[in-house]
Design a protein around this motif. Structure first.
Motif, PDB file in Angstrom:
ATOM      1  N   THR A  39       0.846  -1.194   0.000  1.00  0.00           N
ATOM      2  CA  THR A  39       0.000   0.000   0.000  1.00  0.00           C
ATOM      3  C   THR A  39       0.883   1.246   0.000  1.00  0.00           C
ATOM      4  O   THR A  39       2.037   1.211   0.456  1.00  0.00           O
ATOM      5  N   LEU A  41       0.424   3.679   1.853  1.00  0.00           N
ATOM      6  CA  LEU A  41       0.618   3.987   3.271  1.00  0.00           C
ATOM      7  C   LEU A  41       1.889   3.313   3.809  1.00  0.00           C
ATOM      8  O   LEU A  41       2.670   3.931   4.534  1.00  0.00           O
ATOM      9  N   GLU A  42       2.129   2.058   3.424  1.00  0.00           N
ATOM     10  CA  GLU A  42       3.353   1.353   3.822  1.00  0.00           C
ATOM     11  C   GLU A  42       4.583   2.059   3.263  1.00  0.00           C
ATOM     12  O   GLU A  42       5.598   2.194   3.945  1.00  0.00           O
ATOM     13  N   MET A  44       4.850   5.241   2.489  1.00  0.00           N
ATOM     14  CA  MET A  44       5.020   6.495   3.231  1.00  0.00           C
ATOM     15  C   MET A  44       5.740   6.241   4.553  1.00  0.00           C
ATOM     16  O   MET A  44       6.665   6.973   4.917  1.00  0.00           O
ATOM     17  N   ASN A  45       5.331   5.202   5.263  1.00  0.00           N
ATOM     18  CA  ASN A  45       5.976   4.856   6.539  1.00  0.00           C
ATOM     19  C   ASN A  45       7.450   4.538   6.343  1.00  0.00           C
ATOM     20  O   ASN A  45       8.304   4.977   7.115  1.00  0.00           O
ATOM     21  N   CYS A  73       3.258   9.771  -3.472  1.00  0.00           N
ATOM     22  CA  CYS A  73       2.486   9.564  -2.239  1.00  0.00           C
ATOM     23  C   CYS A  73       1.652  10.807  -1.906  1.00  0.00           C
ATOM     24  O   CYS A  73       0.490  10.689  -1.511  1.00  0.00           O
ATOM     25  N   GLU A  76      -1.442  10.941  -3.857  1.00  0.00           N
ATOM     26  CA  GLU A  76      -2.461  10.022  -3.354  1.00  0.00           C
ATOM     27  C   GLU A  76      -3.128  10.533  -2.075  1.00  0.00           C
ATOM     28  O   GLU A  76      -4.299  10.283  -1.851  1.00  0.00           O
ATOM     29  N   ILE A  77      -2.385  11.244  -1.245  1.00  0.00           N
ATOM     30  CA  ILE A  77      -2.987  11.853  -0.057  1.00  0.00           C
ATOM     31  C   ILE A  77      -4.057  12.847  -0.508  1.00  0.00           C
ATOM     32  O   ILE A  77      -5.185  12.856  -0.010  1.00  0.00           O
ATOM     33  N   SER A  80      -7.012  10.966  -2.169  1.00  0.00           N
ATOM     34  CA  SER A  80      -7.746  10.230  -1.149  1.00  0.00           C
ATOM     35  C   SER A  80      -8.658  11.170  -0.356  1.00  0.00           C
ATOM     36  O   SER A  80      -9.820  10.867  -0.100  1.00  0.00           O
ATOM     37  N   MET A  87      -6.793   5.446   2.627  1.00  0.00           N
ATOM     38  CA  MET A  87      -5.420   5.251   2.131  1.00  0.00           C
ATOM     39  C   MET A  87      -4.985   3.784   2.199  1.00  0.00           C
ATOM     40  O   MET A  87      -4.123   3.363   1.443  1.00  0.00           O
ATOM     41  N   GLU A  88      -5.574   3.019   3.101  1.00  0.00           N
ATOM     42  CA  GLU A  88      -5.162   1.626   3.300  1.00  0.00           C
ATOM     43  C   GLU A  88      -5.383   0.757   2.067  1.00  0.00           C
ATOM     44  O   GLU A  88      -4.809  -0.312   1.941  1.00  0.00           O
TER      45      GLU A  88
END
Length: 153
Positions: A39, A41-42, A44-45, A73, A76-77, A80, A87-88
């Motif tokens: 994802t 989100l992953e 981004m982390n 990213c 996408e934020i 979203s 986002m998941e």
């Protein structure tokens, strides 16, 4: 697939010159890569945790299939939030850059520096036989320049 490889000039280097300084001498080999099914989100982390601005996306055979960056990213934020989507559920494969230009590890480092300026890129992946083997970034070129500062270039 949109992978383009830029080889650069192949003239014989003069002994003792900076002409024989290759991209492969300064590329990063221990890369943080992403998978198409991860994802955003992953990603981004990982970008935040590892303090990087993006990275290559590889398939199960370690073949380069794309690049994902902070900018991808951030898009996408924004999307979203605008479309009120979680986002998941947003996958890398749907938002990575698929048209990736690579360069040859044998390319002269100073030719690569010129290519960075010309193409306004932050990084170039290096592939051998279709497999991702490294990446050269603008920062790698700067490190090389500092290392070589005593030499004439």
């Amino acid at each position: 697939m949109g992978i383009k490889n830029y080889i650069g000039k192949r003239a014989k280097p003069k002994k003792g010159s900076t002409e024989n300084i290759k991209v492969s001498d300064y590329m990063t080999k221990n890369l943080i890569t992403f998978k198409p099914e991860q994802t955003v989100l992953e990603v981004m982390n990982t970008l935040i945790k590892k303090k990087i601005s993006g990275g290559p996306v590889v398939n199960e055979n370690h073949e380069l299939v794309g690049i994902i960056s902070e900018g991808d990213c951030i898009k996408e934020i924004s999307n979203s939030r605008y479309h009120n989507l979680p986002m998941e559920e947003i996958k890398v494969k749907d938002h990575m850059i698929k048209e990736v230009e690579t360069i040859d590890g044998e390319m002269n480092l100073f030719d690569a520096a010129e290519k960075f300026l010309r193409d306004k890129r932050r990084r170039f992946p290096i592939c051998e036989n279709g497999k991702l083997v490294g990446q050269i970034s603008q920062k790698d070129v700067l490190k090389a320049a500092l290392e070589l500062k005593g030499n004439s270039w």
